[in-house]
Design a protein around this motif. Structure first.
Motif, PDB file in Angstrom:
ATOM      1  N   TRP A 112       0.938  -1.134  -0.121  1.00  0.00           N
ATOM      2  CA  TRP A 112       0.006   0.054   0.039  1.00  0.00           C
ATOM      3  C   TRP A 112       0.831   1.159   0.130  1.00  0.00           C
ATOM      4  CZ3 TRP A 112      -4.566  -1.133  -1.376  1.00  0.00           C
ATOM      5  CH2 TRP A 112      -5.642  -0.043  -1.466  1.00  0.00           C
ATOM      6  N   GLU A 138      -9.127   2.469   1.741  1.00  0.00           N
ATOM      7  CA  GLU A 138      -9.412   1.163   2.130  1.00  0.00           C
ATOM      8  C   GLU A 138      -8.585   0.708   3.315  1.00  0.00           C
ATOM      9  OE1 GLU A 138     -10.187   1.138  -2.398  1.00  0.00           O
ATOM     10  OE2 GLU A 138      -8.938   2.101  -1.034  1.00  0.00           O
ATOM     11  N   LEU A 142     -10.475  -0.679   6.649  1.00  0.00           N
ATOM     12  CA  LEU A 142     -10.379  -2.104   6.981  1.00  0.00           C
ATOM     13  C   LEU A 142      -9.433  -2.481   8.078  1.00  0.00           C
ATOM     14  CD1 LEU A 142     -10.284  -3.174   3.145  1.00  0.00           C
ATOM     15  CD2 LEU A 142     -12.290  -3.628   4.720  1.00  0.00           C
ATOM     16  N   ARG A 171      -4.063  -4.864  -6.434  1.00  0.00           N
ATOM     17  CA  ARG A 171      -4.668  -4.111  -5.449  1.00  0.00           C
ATOM     18  C   ARG A 171      -5.638  -4.695  -4.880  1.00  0.00           C
ATOM     19  NH1 ARG A 171      -6.463   1.445  -4.893  1.00  0.00           N
ATOM     20  NH2 ARG A 171      -8.359   1.834  -3.704  1.00  0.00           N
ATOM     21  N   GLU A 172      -6.621  -5.579  -5.533  1.00  0.00           N
ATOM     22  CA  GLU A 172      -7.823  -6.481  -4.708  1.00  0.00           C
ATOM     23  C   GLU A 172      -7.037  -7.562  -4.041  1.00  0.00           C
ATOM     24  OE1 GLU A 172     -10.887  -5.356  -4.816  1.00  0.00           O
ATOM     25  OE2 GLU A 172     -10.080  -3.817  -6.169  1.00  0.00           O
ATOM     26  N   VAL A 175      -6.122  -5.431  -0.853  1.00  0.00           N
ATOM     27  CA  VAL A 175      -7.290  -5.327   0.055  1.00  0.00           C
ATOM     28  C   VAL A 175      -7.971  -6.520   0.741  1.00  0.00           C
ATOM     29  CG1 VAL A 175      -9.875  -4.555  -0.005  1.00  0.00           C
ATOM     30  CG2 VAL A 175      -7.983  -3.283  -1.462  1.00  0.00           C
ATOM     31  N   ARG A 179      -8.507  -6.626   4.673  1.00  0.00           N
ATOM     32  CA  ARG A 179      -9.892  -7.274   5.248  1.00  0.00           C
ATOM     33  C   ARG A 179      -9.975  -8.446   6.015  1.00  0.00           C
ATOM     34  NH1 ARG A 179     -12.283  -7.340   0.723  1.00  0.00           N
ATOM     35  NH2 ARG A 179     -13.304  -5.499   0.815  1.00  0.00           N
TER      36      ARG A 179
END
Length: 196
Positions: A112, A138, A142, A171-172, A175, A179
């Motif tokens: 990040w 995010e 998160l 990116r996902e 994340v 999460r």
């Protein structure tokens, strides 16, 4: 009370044991970020610190120079973020404080955008490029971490200093790590308590 005269931090045992098994070369940005996201996920689950990892590679060849994870909890040192750890290990391995010396084109890959502390550490390290999975809200939403008052034009500030910035690699996947961390009961270490 005796005043301290030094401090140190080390990679966690699980990563130190795995160093010989890490790829010697990571040819693509996706390969590099896949390793970073994997290390970040393993790190928080092992209890060493937050869900963060970073590597330093030769930008052209992908040769791995160092791998670091956040070791704030295991070291008891608030500055031992993944970027600081990876940069410091690269500087130690190469025996120089300027990672851009002699025309070296080293790249820092992080899961990040750097927090306010790592922003400065990255800028002054001598790396010539920075690759991040993402830079939006995010992470804080998160995870509960306070990333500090990083300036809006943070990427442009790096670029103005000759540090190329790439945003949005895997990116996902990054994340998803944040999460999972946020959904767990892992320790969120903010010295001032809640996110500002």
């Amino acid at each position: 009370m005796t005043l301290a005269s030094g401090f140190s931090a080390s990679l966690p045992d699980w990563l130190e044991a795995d160093l010989p098994n890490l790829p010697v070369v990571l040819p693509t940005l996706e390969d590099r970020m896949d390793l970073v996201n994997d290390l970040a996920d393993r790190n928080w689950r092992a209890g060493n610190g937050g869900p963060f990892a970073a590597i330093v590679v030769d930008a052209a060849t992908g040769r791995l120079v160092s791998a670091g994870v956040n070791v704030v909890l295991s070291s008891g040192l608030s500055s031992m973020h993944a970027e600081v750890t990876a940069i410091g290990l690269a500087q130690s391995a190469l025996a120089r404080w300027d990672l851009g010396a002699s025309g070296a084109d080293l790249q820092l890959v992080v899961n990040w955008r750097p927090c306010v502390m790592c922003y400065g550490a990255t800028m002054w390290s001598g790396v010539r490029s920075l690759v991040v999975a993402g830079d939006g809200p995010e992470l804080e939403a998160l995870s509960g971490f306070d990333e500090g008052p990083v300036v809006e034009d943070w990427a442009a500030q790096f670029e103005a200093r000759g540090i190329r910035v790439t945003i949005g690699v895997r990116r996902e996947e990054a994340v998803a790590v944040f999460r999972a961390y946020g959904d767990s009961d892992a320790t969120v270490y903010n010295a001032r308590g809640a996110v500002v």
